[in-house]
Design an enzyme around this catalytic site. Sequence first.
Site, PDB file in Angstrom:
ATOM      1  N   HIS A 256     -47.721  59.133 120.301  1.00 21.83           N
ATOM      2  CA  HIS A 256     -48.356  59.673 119.096  1.00 21.83           C
ATOM      3  C   HIS A 256     -49.739  59.037 119.015  1.00 21.83           C
ATOM      4  O   HIS A 256     -50.124  58.227 119.880  1.00 21.83           O
ATOM      5  CB  HIS A 256     -47.506  59.404 117.849  1.00 21.83           C
ATOM      6  CG  HIS A 256     -47.068  57.977 117.715  1.00 21.83           C
ATOM      7  ND1 HIS A 256     -47.953  56.943 117.486  1.00 21.83           N
ATOM      8  CD2 HIS A 256     -45.844  57.401 117.806  1.00 21.83           C
ATOM      9  CE1 HIS A 256     -47.297  55.812 117.429  1.00 21.83           C
ATOM     10  NE2 HIS A 256     -46.007  56.046 117.634  1.00 21.83           N
TER      11      HIS A 256
ATOM     12  N   VAL B 103     -51.643  52.761 112.803  1.00 24.38           N
ATOM     13  CA  VAL B 103     -52.202  54.111 112.580  1.00 24.38           C
ATOM     14  C   VAL B 103     -51.220  54.863 111.692  1.00 24.38           C
ATOM     15  O   VAL B 103     -50.010  54.872 111.951  1.00 24.38           O
ATOM     16  CB  VAL B 103     -52.414  54.847 113.920  1.00 24.38           C
ATOM     17  CG1 VAL B 103     -52.948  56.252 113.679  1.00 24.38           C
ATOM     18  CG2 VAL B 103     -53.386  54.056 114.800  1.00 24.38           C
TER      19      VAL B 103
ATOM     20  N   SER C 259     -44.686  56.369 114.207  1.00 19.56           N
ATOM     21  CA  SER C 259     -43.629  55.769 115.007  1.00 19.56           C
ATOM     22  C   SER C 259     -42.936  56.884 115.776  1.00 19.56           C
ATOM     23  O   SER C 259     -42.751  57.986 115.233  1.00 19.56           O
ATOM     24  CB  SER C 259     -42.613  55.085 114.081  1.00 19.56           C
ATOM     25  OG  SER C 259     -41.415  54.817 114.778  1.00 19.56           O
TER      26      SER C 259
ATOM     27  N   HIS D  84     -50.169  55.324 119.812  1.00 18.16           N
ATOM     28  CA  HIS D  84     -50.254  54.944 121.233  1.00 18.16           C
ATOM     29  C   HIS D  84     -51.625  55.284 121.804  1.00 18.16           C
ATOM     30  O   HIS D  84     -52.207  54.514 122.568  1.00 18.16           O
ATOM     31  CB  HIS D  84     -49.216  55.717 122.057  1.00 18.16           C
ATOM     32  CG  HIS D  84     -47.792  55.411 121.727  1.00 18.16           C
ATOM     33  ND1 HIS D  84     -46.951  56.303 121.089  1.00 18.16           N
ATOM     34  CD2 HIS D  84     -47.041  54.303 121.972  1.00 18.16           C
ATOM     35  CE1 HIS D  84     -45.753  55.766 120.963  1.00 18.16           C
ATOM     36  NE2 HIS D  84     -45.781  54.553 121.476  1.00 18.16           N
TER      37      HIS D  84
ATOM     38  N   GLN E 254     -49.952  46.610 115.710  1.00 21.45           N
ATOM     39  CA  GLN E 254     -49.584  45.625 114.676  1.00 21.45           C
ATOM     40  C   GLN E 254     -48.403  46.086 113.828  1.00 21.45           C
ATOM     41  O   GLN E 254     -47.931  45.348 112.983  1.00 21.45           O
ATOM     42  CB  GLN E 254     -50.792  45.334 113.779  1.00 21.45           C
ATOM     43  CG  GLN E 254     -51.837  44.482 114.492  1.00 21.45           C
ATOM     44  CD  GLN E 254     -53.140  44.359 113.732  1.00 21.45           C
ATOM     45  OE1 GLN E 254     -53.346  45.029 112.726  1.00 21.45           O
ATOM     46  NE2 GLN E 254     -54.035  43.532 114.222  1.00 21.45           N
TER      47      GLN E 254
ATOM     48  N   ASP F 237     -45.472  46.505 114.872  1.00 20.07           N
ATOM     49  CA  ASP F 237     -44.448  45.554 115.301  1.00 20.07           C
ATOM     50  C   ASP F 237     -45.053  44.151 115.239  1.00 20.07           C
ATOM     51  O   ASP F 237     -45.265  43.499 116.264  1.00 20.07           O
ATOM     52  CB  ASP F 237     -44.004  45.893 116.715  1.00 20.07           C
ATOM     53  CG  ASP F 237     -43.317  47.238 116.782  1.00 20.07           C
ATOM     54  OD1 ASP F 237     -42.169  47.323 116.362  1.00 20.07           O
ATOM     55  OD2 ASP F 237     -43.969  48.194 117.226  1.00 20.07           O
TER      56      ASP F 237
HETATM   57  O1  PAF Z   1     -43.298  48.142 121.297  1.00 16.13           O
HETATM   58  C1  PAF Z   1     -42.692  48.720 122.217  1.00 16.13           C
HETATM   59  O2  PAF Z   1     -42.812  49.933 122.426  1.00 16.13           O
HETATM   60  C2  PAF Z   1     -41.763  47.912 123.113  1.00 16.13           C
HETATM   61  O3  PAF Z   1     -41.099  46.929 122.402  1.00 16.13           O
HETATM   62  C3  PAF Z   1     -42.480  47.327 124.336  1.00 16.13           C
HETATM   63  C4  PAF Z   1     -43.538  46.316 123.933  1.00 16.13           C
HETATM   64  C5  PAF Z   1     -43.116  48.439 125.157  1.00 16.13           C
HETATM   65  C6  PAF Z   1     -41.479  46.597 125.233  1.00 16.13           C
HETATM   66  O4  PAF Z   1     -40.497  47.462 125.693  1.00 16.13           O
END
Ligand code: PAF
Length: 280
Positions: free
Chosen positions: A34, A176, A185, A37, A148, A150
Amino acid sequence: MEIIRNPAAMTSWANRVTATGAAIGLVPTMGYFHEGHLSLMRAARKGADHVVVSLFVNPIQFGPNEDLAAYPRDFARDCRLAEAEGVDILFAPEAAGMYPEATKTKVVVSGLTSGLCGGSRPGHFDGVTTVVAKLFNVVKPRIAIFGQKDFQQLAVIRQMVRDLNWDIEIVGHPIVREADGLAMSSRNSYLSADQRRTALCLYRAIRHAGERVRQGVVDAELLVAEITEMIHSQGGVEIDYIALVDRDSLEPLGVLRPGTLLAMAVKVGRTRLIDNDLIC
Ligand code: PAF
């Protein structure tokens, strides 16, 4: 854009590139891209000569009753989106390539991983740090970009990089949001239209917290109680945690001060959503 499936082939490419002095920027992902990313990919492009995006739904970071099998996947679409962002390499290994035999080594960061998401998802961060460590070794990035949203993952990875003396710059990229405030997400795709509306409680909570801070509220317990009440009153949401923590140590705070992060995890139906904001 080249697609590489084999970790050894990925490392050969990385060795060739780094031998010329060029810097690799890595964006680790689990796919189903999305705008969040894509913004990480753009940030990597700004900070490095070559951009590698890893796409791997990492089985060892999912608990037994979590959504590994259901996790949304659309490889063809992800390839188109990454290519349009000028990504050089999409590294998309198979699970058997990343974990060729029952894995015997784990990378574990203690302390930072015990509360918040780590409290309700035991073993999750061990899976994250193990796969990210492997990605760092395979891809050899000079910088790596993480969202951020996560925030705990980001803090844990920064700690791991410091502790293991990796010469990798970890860049945290702002959350975002959709136009109405919902944090983007891949898991939002699980939500029905009703649940999608319900999920906005997280952004409302963030706005409420910001407003209360502007009014001078410093009592963390009071603010958590207000947000809990707000979220409960709308129904259809199960609260996992609502916490006010120090942005770096992730330790809970009694009194709000600069560097206070509001962190939340809730379940809307069966979908677990997280969100956070630096409220002062
Ligand atoms: O944030 C994510 O998408 C995942 O936890 C990651 C960092 C790619 C690890 O699998």
